[in-house]
Design a protein around this motif. Sequence first.
Motif, PDB file in Angstrom:
ATOM      1  N   LYS A  73       0.491  -0.997   0.106  1.00  0.00           N
ATOM      2  CA  LYS A  73       0.150   0.165   0.159  1.00  0.00           C
ATOM      3  C   LYS A  73       0.632   1.789   0.264  1.00  0.00           C
ATOM      4  CE  LYS A  73      -3.886  -1.742   1.863  1.00  0.00           C
ATOM      5  NZ  LYS A  73      -4.946  -1.740   3.048  1.00  0.00           N
ATOM      6  N   GLY A  93      -8.060   2.719  -8.464  1.00  0.00           N
ATOM      7  CA  GLY A  93      -8.715   3.212  -7.406  1.00  0.00           C
ATOM      8  C   GLY A  93      -9.112   2.571  -5.946  1.00  0.00           C
ATOM      9  N   TYR A 114      -7.243   0.071  -3.867  1.00  0.00           N
ATOM     10  CA  TYR A 114      -6.714   0.837  -3.283  1.00  0.00           C
ATOM     11  C   TYR A 114      -7.353   0.846  -1.580  1.00  0.00           C
ATOM     12  CZ  TYR A 114      -2.197   1.060  -5.283  1.00  0.00           C
ATOM     13  OH  TYR A 114      -0.772   0.030  -5.998  1.00  0.00           O
ATOM     14  N   LEU A 159     -10.207   2.930  -2.392  1.00  0.00           N
ATOM     15  CA  LEU A 159     -10.415   4.416  -1.917  1.00  0.00           C
ATOM     16  C   LEU A 159     -12.131   4.347  -3.545  1.00  0.00           C
ATOM     17  CD1 LEU A 159      -7.448   6.249  -4.051  1.00  0.00           C
ATOM     18  CD2 LEU A 159      -8.842   6.342  -1.167  1.00  0.00           C
ATOM     19  N   HIS A 179      -3.396   6.212  -4.497  1.00  0.00           N
ATOM     20  CA  HIS A 179      -3.335   6.322  -3.365  1.00  0.00           C
ATOM     21  C   HIS A 179      -2.354   7.078  -2.143  1.00  0.00           C
ATOM     22  CE1 HIS A 179      -0.220   4.019  -5.256  1.00  0.00           C
ATOM     23  NE2 HIS A 179      -0.631   3.310  -4.108  1.00  0.00           N
TER      24      HIS A 179
END
Length: 247
Positions: free
Chosen positions: A76, A101, A104, A106, A151
């Motif tokens: 990450k 996205g 991660y 999001l 991220h």
Amino acid sequence: MIKIEQISKQYKGAESFSLSKLDLNIKEREIFGLLGPNGAGKTTLISILCSLIKPTSGTFSINGLTYKKNRKTLKKQIGIVPQEYALYPSLTAYENLKYFGSMYDLHGKDLKTKINDALDHLGLLQFANKKIDTFSGGMKRRVNLIASILHEPRVLFLDEPTVGVDVQSKNVIIEYLKQLNAQGTTIIYTSHHLNEAESFCTRVAIVDHGKLIVEGQPKTLIANNDGAHNLEDVFLSITGKALRDYA
């Protein structure tokens, strides 16, 4: 930020090592250039640091995290911009970025804001809903870059980020990377564009035959190499002028 200790890699069936007992430390907030001829071991080293392949021996840590103990957290904290386009051609730029996205974690308004801000910053907002297969090479490179930084990684790996792009796209990409670095992102950069590396990188390492040959600030390496006027002269002096074709 990155500590590499005695990293070696020998691929299955290979007679020689692609990396051989390589030691290297990269500081936080550096723009670090990893340079070398074809087959020198650059891609192998980056693949190990990104946890895509395992070293034969040796260890490394990123921001104090190791692959064995902190694999999920470590992944990450890094972003990867591969040399090949890592995008779905039949999806739009926005759809691609929304998908990456989401990988991660999001979502929602936060992700939408990050995507739109990055597209706007890199001159792509008006093309957000156009399919990737209609984009030029420079446009694809810029979307590729955005996918890797949504991220907000602590470390960003770039493999030939400006290869095959027009001068305007190259300038926009380099300036955006400098801004990311100023905001705290450590950048690891590989390229065969040595003039670009000379002006872009705060420090570089030249590797050849899987070993670290020399490292330092570009201006220092040039000054310490008799007859060298630029980083390309240093590179050729160290690695030679013989062709490095391999298959």
